[in-house]
Design an enzyme around this catalytic site. Structure first.
Site: not given
Ligand code: GDG
Length: 487
Positions: A189, A397
């Protein structure tokens, strides 16, 4: 190497090997064809419950998987969230949960230490220095083994295990040894770093070999997949190209599968009359005539909240007349509060909040509204609807779901997204105003642009952004990761 063979079809003809269930395993563990393996279960214990009382934790993954399974039961292996407590497998809300027991000591070494003080900062461009403490490695290995064993206990012969994230990078290989017939998919992720950073890791070979146990290895971006492929060839036993790596007698597929959100869920919450009413109330309270900027993040040093607020202060310093015309709402969700770096960045942020409101506030009126709390989804969406400008400026991110959620809830195609170039989301949401999150003056200038941009341009950008999510939501992502549509 052939491209035609499905990487999820196991090449091994060996039978299940030397695996014996734990002595404390319940009599009849039900074997499952799909097992999700993640650090946390998708449920949490309800406070004050004397008996077992669980509640489903909100998240796109659960609803995505429920639709992929076509009514079959979903099985999940993960930690319950309670240290030192063992739970037998239990059913809740259509999910068969298999809890992994973790002690306080496990959590310190495996979770707070190795995962969150080595891998997390290193994989986010080393925005904080990783601490390569050797004593955290052994618990990381031991806990990964426990997850692999718990998965082996519940996975059917030829079943599929879908392993998630940086906490569990050794599980694919461990599981393959326990259940050679398993089809294994791994998804990271968070970003996968470039070679010069990853190569610092004293355990780089072990982690690469661990992940290479999977048949499909998924990353949020093409760059992450490329970084991994290069490193796997350099530091581990794999050869190949074009996203196909040969490992022993197997072929592993390495690709990018950008995660998305449960679009219909967010659209339906945004359409709820009580949520729309609440959005109007929020606007009234903050100042109906003001342009409202919004930030929503876990309070994490990677999210760039401190620099974002400094940029907002710079905007006001450059033009104090804006104090009556703009407001910034920052929601910071408490996260990893025991880790020192998180406490430090919280202090920095809160000092900036005080400085901005101390300098530019007046009785009954502040330019910055700061909430250090987690909100129910209806309230979160009401904030999305109330905001004219969503500000998403992480230093790095993996994806950033907040950006995708904001876009999805703007049913009338209004609203502007300011988005860091260094998010996975920026690769898809290129009709946002893209920014360098480190550049304070550049951010302040983009805030100014957001105040001056024409409604027609806002509308055109938002229409294009919404189309991106319409074409690719979390259901497509789950299908891709599990090889149901691509291979
Ligand atoms: C990791 C990666 C990757 C936030 N505040 C509240 C709330 N949230 C929800 C949001 C969103 C989620 O939390 C945050 O997701 P992000 O993607 O923004 O960030 P991380 O937590 O760092 O997630 C990231 C992600 O995994 C998925 O792969 O995109 O890159 O770092 O869904 O809505 N939800 C509620 N109240 C809040 O106050 N209900």
């Amino acid at each position: 190497m052939t491209k035609s063979r499905s990487p999820l079809s196991s090449t091994s003809t060996k039978r299940r090997v030397q695996w014996h269930p734990r002595s404390d395993a319940p009599e009849a563990v039900e074997r499952q064809s799909l097992v999700v393996v993640a650090n946390r279960l998708p449920v949490h214990r309800l406070p004050d419950s004397s008996k077992i009382g669980w509640s489903t934790s909100p998240g796109g993954l659960v609803s995505a998987l429920k639709s992929v399974l076509n009514g079959k039961e979903l099985c999940w292996v993960g930690w319950s969230g309670e240290a030192e407590r063992s739970h037998q497998p239990f059913r809740h809300d259509g999910i068969y949960n298999c809890p992994v027991t973790l002690t306080q000591e496990d959590l310190e070494g495996y979770y707070s230490g190795f995962a969150n003080r080595i891998l997390w900062p290193l994989f986010h461009d080393a925005v904080r220095p990783p601490e390569y403490r050797r004593r955290w490695w052994k618990p990381y290995v031991e806990v990964n083994r426990r997850f692999a064993e718990a998965t082996a206990e519940v996975l059917q012969e030829n079943g599929t295990a879908w392993i998630h994230d940086y906490h569990l990078m050794l599980v694919p290989q461990m599981l393959r040894e326990l259940v050679p017939s398993a089809k294994i998919s791994f998804f990271l992720h968070i970003p996968f770093p470039p070679e010069e950073l990853f190569a610092q890791l004293p355990w780089r070979r072990e982690l690469l070999q661990g992940v290479l146990g999977a048949d499909v290895i998924g990353f949020q971006t093409q760059l992450g997949a490329q970084n991994f492929t290069r490193l796997a060839q350099r530091y581990a036993d794999s050869r190949g190209s074009d996203g196909l790596l040969k490992v022993d007698d197997r072929v592993t597929k390495v690709d990018c599968f950008p995660i998305s959100i449960d679009r219909s869920r967010f659209e339906s919450v945004a359409a709820m009359p009580n949520v729309q009413k609440r959005a109007r109330e929020l606007r009234e309270k903050i100042g109906a005539h003001k342009k409202i900027f919004l930030g929503v993040d876990r309070l994490d040093y990677t999210k760039g909240i401190d620099v974002r607020l400094t940029a907002f202060r710079t905007l006001l310093e450059n033009d104090p007349s804006l104090c009556d015309k703009v407001a910034f709402v920052q929601i910071a969700v408490p996260s990893r509060e025991k880790v020192q770096e998180y406490a430090e960045v919280r202090t920095t942020i809160e000092q900036e909040v005080g400085r901005i409101n101390g300098t530019f506030g007046s009785p009954g009126q502040v330019p910055l509204h700061y909430h250090y709390q987690s909100l129910p989804i209806e309230e979160l969406v009401a904030f999305y609807l109330a905001a004219d400008v969503m500000v998403v400026t992480p230093f790095r991110d993996g994806m950033n779901l907040v950006a995708k959620e904001y876009v999805t809830t703007r049913l009338d195609n209004t609203g502007l997204l300011i988005l860091s170039e260094f998010t996975g989301a920026a690769k898809e949401l290129n009709q946002a105003l893209l920014v360098n999150p480190h550049d304070i003056d550049g951010l302040a200038a983009t805030f100014r642009t957001a105040l001056e941009i024409s409604p027609a341009e806002v509308q055109s950008r938002m229409t294009a952004l919404r189309q991106v999510i319409q074409n690719h939501d979390v259901h497509q992502w789950a299908d891709e990761c599990l090889g149901l549509t691509r291979i």
